[in-house]
Write a protein that holds these residues in place. Sequence first.
Motif, PDB file in Angstrom:
ATOM      1  N   VAL A 149       0.856  -1.175   0.000  1.00  0.00           N
ATOM      2  CA  VAL A 149       0.000   0.000   0.000  1.00  0.00           C
ATOM      3  C   VAL A 149       0.898   1.232   0.000  1.00  0.00           C
ATOM      4  N   LEU A 150       0.840   2.007  -1.075  1.00  0.00           N
ATOM      5  CA  LEU A 150       1.619   3.245  -1.171  1.00  0.00           C
ATOM      6  C   LEU A 150       0.701   4.423  -0.914  1.00  0.00           C
TER       7      LEU A 150
ATOM      8  N   VAL B  20       8.217   6.232  -5.755  1.00  0.00           N
ATOM      9  CA  VAL B  20       7.347   5.120  -6.130  1.00  0.00           C
ATOM     10  C   VAL B  20       8.168   3.963  -6.688  1.00  0.00           C
ATOM     11  N   ILE B  21       9.114   4.272  -7.557  1.00  0.00           N
ATOM     12  CA  ILE B  21       9.975   3.224  -8.139  1.00  0.00           C
ATOM     13  C   ILE B  21      10.741   2.495  -7.040  1.00  0.00           C
ATOM     14  N   LYS B  22      11.300   3.238  -6.121  1.00  0.00           N
ATOM     15  CA  LYS B  22      12.073   2.645  -5.025  1.00  0.00           C
ATOM     16  C   LYS B  22      11.198   1.698  -4.208  1.00  0.00           C
TER      17      LYS B  22
ATOM     18  N   ILE C  64       8.410   0.155  -5.071  1.00  0.00           N
ATOM     19  CA  ILE C  64       8.006  -1.024  -5.839  1.00  0.00           C
ATOM     20  C   ILE C  64       9.175  -1.997  -5.989  1.00  0.00           C
ATOM     21  N   ARG C  65      10.361  -1.489  -6.245  1.00  0.00           N
ATOM     22  CA  ARG C  65      11.528  -2.356  -6.384  1.00  0.00           C
ATOM     23  C   ARG C  65      11.787  -3.150  -5.114  1.00  0.00           C
ATOM     24  N   GLU C  66      11.649  -2.503  -3.981  1.00  0.00           N
ATOM     25  CA  GLU C  66      11.862  -3.192  -2.712  1.00  0.00           C
ATOM     26  C   GLU C  66      10.802  -4.262  -2.473  1.00  0.00           C
ATOM     27  N   PHE C  67       9.620  -4.056  -3.027  1.00  0.00           N
ATOM     28  CA  PHE C  67       8.513  -4.989  -2.836  1.00  0.00           C
ATOM     29  C   PHE C  67       8.631  -6.204  -3.755  1.00  0.00           C
ATOM     30  N   VAL C  68       8.992  -5.976  -5.015  1.00  0.00           N
ATOM     31  CA  VAL C  68       9.017  -7.085  -5.972  1.00  0.00           C
ATOM     32  C   VAL C  68      10.295  -7.910  -5.857  1.00  0.00           C
TER      33      VAL C  68
END
Length: 262
Positions: free
Chosen positions: A210-211, A254-256, A258-262
């Motif tokens: 959740v962002l 946002v990119i950071k 998502i990268r940490e999540f995937v």
Amino acid sequence: MSVLVRNNVKIAGQGTRSIVFAHGFGCDQNMWRFIAPAFEDSFRTVLFDNVGAGGSDLSAFSPAKYSHLQGYADDIVELGHALDIKGGVFVGHSVSAMIGVLAAKKAPELFEGLVLVGPSPRYIDDDGYTGGFSAAQIEELLDFLDSNHMGWSAAMAPAIMGNPDRPELGQELTNSFCRTDPEIAKHFARTTFMSDNREDLPGLDARALVLQCKEDVIAPVSVGEYVHRQLPNSKLVILDATGHCPNLSAPDAVIKAIREFV
């Protein structure tokens, strides 16, 4: 008609896993132009327009089908099956966050992870729940849109975007709203702002990120916290960003995340 044509699907990247980006109300896939390219080195990126938006086939818009968010979710399931997506990642902004939840529940094999950007399962306050708006405020908002699409767009888009020190962002969202077919915009707005998907959250099997922006007039922090509490396997990240569109105003953050999540 092929779903790939109907929904103006654009594919890039070279990974074996797919990451699907879904835009919010009044927008189109162009809203992901600062985000999606960052994942092309490790994912097959999938961009599309909801029926009624962007380069989608407007003739495919059905008031009956799209009077509920499930109609949009069914399109995502169809898209996922057409592209043979399995164990992918879904990134949904605003109303498309809940559309993604519905799609993942209908076809759990499609996505092992969901990124929900500024999600809201219900915009109207209820007993024990703060959605951010009273029922009267939502009706006033919808009546304004019904009577004056262009005026509504010019007034609402900068408020939704936030970041008044960067007026070009608010202008971009205004232009996007104004490009949307007025009748479709009115219909989608009512479907969006009158929806209640709170009961759909607890049964989600996929992991979720959740962002949430620290200031958001559409989906306040309390809503992001609610979504996080209701999802059984979720992580909440409060972005150091304001407004409802961090994909435009704070893409690096946002990119950071998502990268940490995937």
